[in-house]
Structure formats: C-alpha cells, structure tokens
Design a protein around this motif. Sequence first.
Motif, PDB file in Angstrom:
ATOM      1  N   LYS A   1       1.144   7.859  -4.265  1.00  0.00           N
ATOM      2  CA  LYS A   1       0.557   8.390  -5.504  1.00  0.00           C
ATOM      3  C   LYS A   1      -0.776   9.085  -5.228  1.00  0.00           C
ATOM      4  O   LYS A   1      -1.082  10.143  -5.812  1.00  0.00           O
ATOM      5  N   LYS A   2      -1.578   8.485  -4.328  1.00  0.00           N
ATOM      6  CA  LYS A   2      -2.869   9.091  -4.007  1.00  0.00           C
ATOM      7  C   LYS A   2      -2.676  10.452  -3.356  1.00  0.00           C
ATOM      8  O   LYS A   2      -3.370  11.428  -3.693  1.00  0.00           O
TER       9      LYS A   2
ATOM     10  N   LEU B   1       0.813  -1.229   0.000  1.00  0.00           N
ATOM     11  CA  LEU B   1       0.000   0.000   0.000  1.00  0.00           C
ATOM     12  C   LEU B   1       0.840   1.270   0.000  1.00  0.00           C
ATOM     13  O   LEU B   1       0.311   2.357  -0.227  1.00  0.00           O
ATOM     14  N   GLY B   2       2.143   1.137   0.265  1.00  0.00           N
ATOM     15  CA  GLY B   2       2.980   2.328   0.445  1.00  0.00           C
ATOM     16  C   GLY B   2       2.989   3.243  -0.761  1.00  0.00           C
ATOM     17  O   GLY B   2       2.653   4.429  -0.669  1.00  0.00           O
TER      18      GLY B   2
ATOM     19  N   VAL C   1      10.452  10.936  -9.124  1.00  0.00           N
ATOM     20  CA  VAL C   1      10.411  12.370  -9.418  1.00  0.00           C
ATOM     21  C   VAL C   1       8.994  12.859  -9.165  1.00  0.00           C
ATOM     22  O   VAL C   1       8.024  12.316  -9.711  1.00  0.00           O
ATOM     23  N   VAL C   2       8.864  13.888  -8.320  1.00  0.00           N
ATOM     24  CA  VAL C   2       7.558  14.458  -7.961  1.00  0.00           C
ATOM     25  C   VAL C   2       7.533  15.917  -8.386  1.00  0.00           C
ATOM     26  O   VAL C   2       8.483  16.668  -8.147  1.00  0.00           O
ATOM     27  N   SER C   3       6.445  16.306  -9.031  1.00  0.00           N
ATOM     28  CA  SER C   3       6.263  17.716  -9.420  1.00  0.00           C
ATOM     29  C   SER C   3       4.978  18.232  -8.798  1.00  0.00           C
ATOM     30  O   SER C   3       3.935  17.555  -8.829  1.00  0.00           O
ATOM     31  N   LEU C   4       5.032  19.436  -8.201  1.00  0.00           N
ATOM     32  CA  LEU C   4       3.900  20.060  -7.513  1.00  0.00           C
ATOM     33  C   LEU C   4       3.665  21.449  -8.082  1.00  0.00           C
ATOM     34  O   LEU C   4       4.610  22.111  -8.547  1.00  0.00           O
TER      35      LEU C   4
ATOM     36  N   ILE D   1       3.697  12.096  -9.995  1.00  0.00           N
ATOM     37  CA  ILE D   1       4.870  11.315  -9.607  1.00  0.00           C
ATOM     38  C   ILE D   1       5.163  10.288 -10.687  1.00  0.00           C
ATOM     39  O   ILE D   1       4.246   9.702 -11.265  1.00  0.00           O
ATOM     40  N   ARG D   2       6.431  10.101 -10.960  1.00  0.00           N
ATOM     41  CA  ARG D   2       6.837   9.077 -11.925  1.00  0.00           C
ATOM     42  C   ARG D   2       8.069   8.354 -11.386  1.00  0.00           C
ATOM     43  O   ARG D   2       8.807   8.888 -10.537  1.00  0.00           O
TER      44      ARG D   2
END
Length: 474
Positions: free
Chosen positions: A443-444, A437-438, A466-469, A453-454
Amino acid sequence: MGLSFLALLFLQLSYIEEMVRLKKEQFDESVTKALYQASRNLELNETLRYLEKETGGDGTVYSSFELKTMESKPSQMPKAMILRNDQTSISQTTKSMREIVKNRYVYQKALLDEVVYSILYTASDKPLRERINFKMLDQDIKAELMNNGVNLPYHFTVATQDGREVYRCPDYNEEGEAYSYQQQLFRNDPQNKTGVVKIHFPSMNSYIFASVRFMIPSIVFTFVLLVTFIITLVLIFRQKRYSEIKNDFINNMTHELKTPISSISLAAQMLNDESVAKSPQMMKHLGGVINDESKRLRFLVEKVLQMSMFDRKKAVFKKKELDLNELLENTAQTFTLRVEHTGGHIYTDIEAVDSAIFVDEMHFQNAISNLMDNAVKYRKPDQPLNLYIKTWNTDEHLCFSIRDTGMGIKRENVKKIFDKFYRVHTGNVHDVKGFGLGLAYVKKIISLHDGDIRCESELGKGTRFVVSLPIIKQ
C-alpha cells in the motif's frame, strides 16, 4: 467513571429542568396576579368616574336630610338642640341622635346602591371601546407587572367575549404569541357584555432561562470531562491493540530470524568439527547454506528497515518508464512453478493498450511479488490454486488486478489488512510465517506512486486486489 459522569450530567439537567419549571410557575402566578389587579383597577376607575358624574363632581350625595354635619361632626350641632338638655334627659338625647344617624345611614346606603346599580347598568350598555381607556389600562398592566417583579416588554390585545378584537397595542408583534395570558374584564357585568385582555411576552423564554444560566458552565465542563474520558478510553484500547500487534511482530520476527541464524550456526559448527569429513561437496553444501541463509536474514532485516525509511520519508525512488503488461507477465513467470506445484495455473488477461507506467522498478516489482506471494501462502490446503491477472484502461487510470482462489478473508478483517504488523488470524494454523509488513509495504509503494489499491474478498472463495495508477500523459 463513565456511568458516574452520565449520572452527574443527568442530575444537572434534571436540576435545571426543575428550576425552569419553578421559575415558569412563579412567572405565571405573577402575571396572573398583575392582570387581575389591573382589571380591578379598570372597574374601580370606571365606577369612580360615574360616581363623580352622579354626585356633581365633588363626591357628595345630596338628599332631603339636613343632618350630614350632625353625623360626621356632632360638635357642630345647632345650639337649640343643645339647649333642650334643660327639658330632656341625656339619655333621651342620645337615643334621638342614634335614631337620626341610623336613618341617615340606611337612606344613604339605599341611595348608593341605587346609584351603583344605575352606573353598572348604564356602563354595560356601552361598547368596550368607549368604556376602556386603553392607555390607562396599559399603564396599569405595566405598573402591576413591575409590582410583581416582572419587568419585560409585552404586547396586549382587548377583545369581546365572542372573540372580536377591539384594540391592539401599537407595537404589537406575534413573537411569543403561542403562550399568552388572559384576564376577564368587567366580570360583574352580564356574560355577553364582558371583555378579555390577552397579553404575551416575546422574551419570556430568555427571561426564564436567564435564571439558570449560571448552571451552563458546569454542564459544559462536565460534558468536556465526559468527552475527554471517552477519548482516553479509546486511546487506551488503541494502545492496547498496538501493543498486541507489536508483541505479535516481535514473536514473528524472533521466529523468522531464529531459523536462518540456527542454520548458519549449525553450518559453522560443522565446519569447525574436526570429526566431520571436509569433502569438496560438503564444503560447497555448507557454503551454500550459509550464503542462502545470510541472504534470507538480510532480506528480513531490510524489509523492516525499508518500512522504517518510508515512515521517516527518507526513501528515494529511482523512477523510470516501464511497461506494466510486461512487468506483470515477467513476475508471473517466477511464480509459475509454485502455483503449478499446487495443481493450479496462472491466467493472464491483458487488455490495457496504454500500459506505460513511471515507477521505481525494484520497489514496484516487490509490491507485485508480495501480492502473488500472499496468494500462494494463503491457499486452501490440498486444493489447486489458480491466479488470474488482468490489466485494463479507464479514462484517467491504468488498472490491474490479481485474483486468487485461496482461503479468502473475513469482511471485518479486510479493512485492517493494510495496517502495519497486522496479520489475519488463522486459528491454530501457524504454517504461514511473516511480520505483517507485506501488504502495508504494498500500500505504501502504491500510494507513493500516486496510485490506489483496494481489496475484495470473501471467506472460502478467494481474494482480489485491484490497483489503479495514473496514466502517463504524452
């Protein structure tokens, strides 16, 4: 069942193809027969026209003989000839009559051959435009086509033997011209004097396929059944995969919950065992075990409940403005000991200038912790683990990445790691516990904060998230 559906569809298509072929052959034969008869009618009409001209217009050929009525109506013979019966026998009279009729027939046949030859010779010297009544030819073609069961609009042209066109119907168009029929005109004339009529049908294909139109619904229904069957198979295999994932989750959850329950149960037994000395140190130790394992048990249950709340869209965020650079550095500090214990280090590269984010602190920090925790869990055995944390700005986004030098993930598994309950298979190694579930939780959380996120990974070399906000606009 799939092969049966395909075979049925193939047989239906083959049957339609055979029906179209037979209908096309029948159509070709009917048109060819109609054109041939129309060309014969054209020649007969021309011959009749010249005969009427040569015979004075009443169809009678005049000659030096005066015995025509004697040939056709013997009852009207002259009386003098009948009176000769007194002087000659009946047999002589009959013989004389036969001789006269024979001479008359031979003469008229020769005369007719001469007239017909003269007609053909005279007519072939004229151009086709003068020899053919195109309106009558059109009527003949239409009538003969209808007699042969073909009632379709058509266009036709008449040309000489060397290809020079002499006539084209008024409403002529080239649609369907690629497949045309032709018939030679005046085929008894010299080759260079003959003509050719060409005809084509703009709606021929529609006419032919109309005969197999009744088969189309059956093909459609068969195709729908085939597609439904394929969809059913896909759903069955998908449900099978979900069932396997669910079973893995239940097994993992059972093992995860079993450990704290066993620890709590053992501590409780020791408390109830009168043979065990209850020193203050022992009581403190047992109390700590019960407290720690209870927290662990509550954390595991809450993790499952949180994902359930996200699925039902009942989770409520308490968002506030935070500094991403500071949040990442603080979270990294909590993992420093675990990473250095493997012989590695955590490296940070802070490049983001506009680092403000508007997020729920608890959930977002948990998401970052899950990414770092996965890096520690899936490190290479007996090898140092290095973590690289980086932040930077783009035109519209604030980005950060977490890269490790761990085991890495196979390419075919990368696209599945964000699925709920999915865990990458590690062969016979079962030292990494969890529910799968992690990353689904991460992702949620990122998605609910309008981020993305990718994952980039290569087996044996490590993984990079890689996370973009979105940037907070002032």
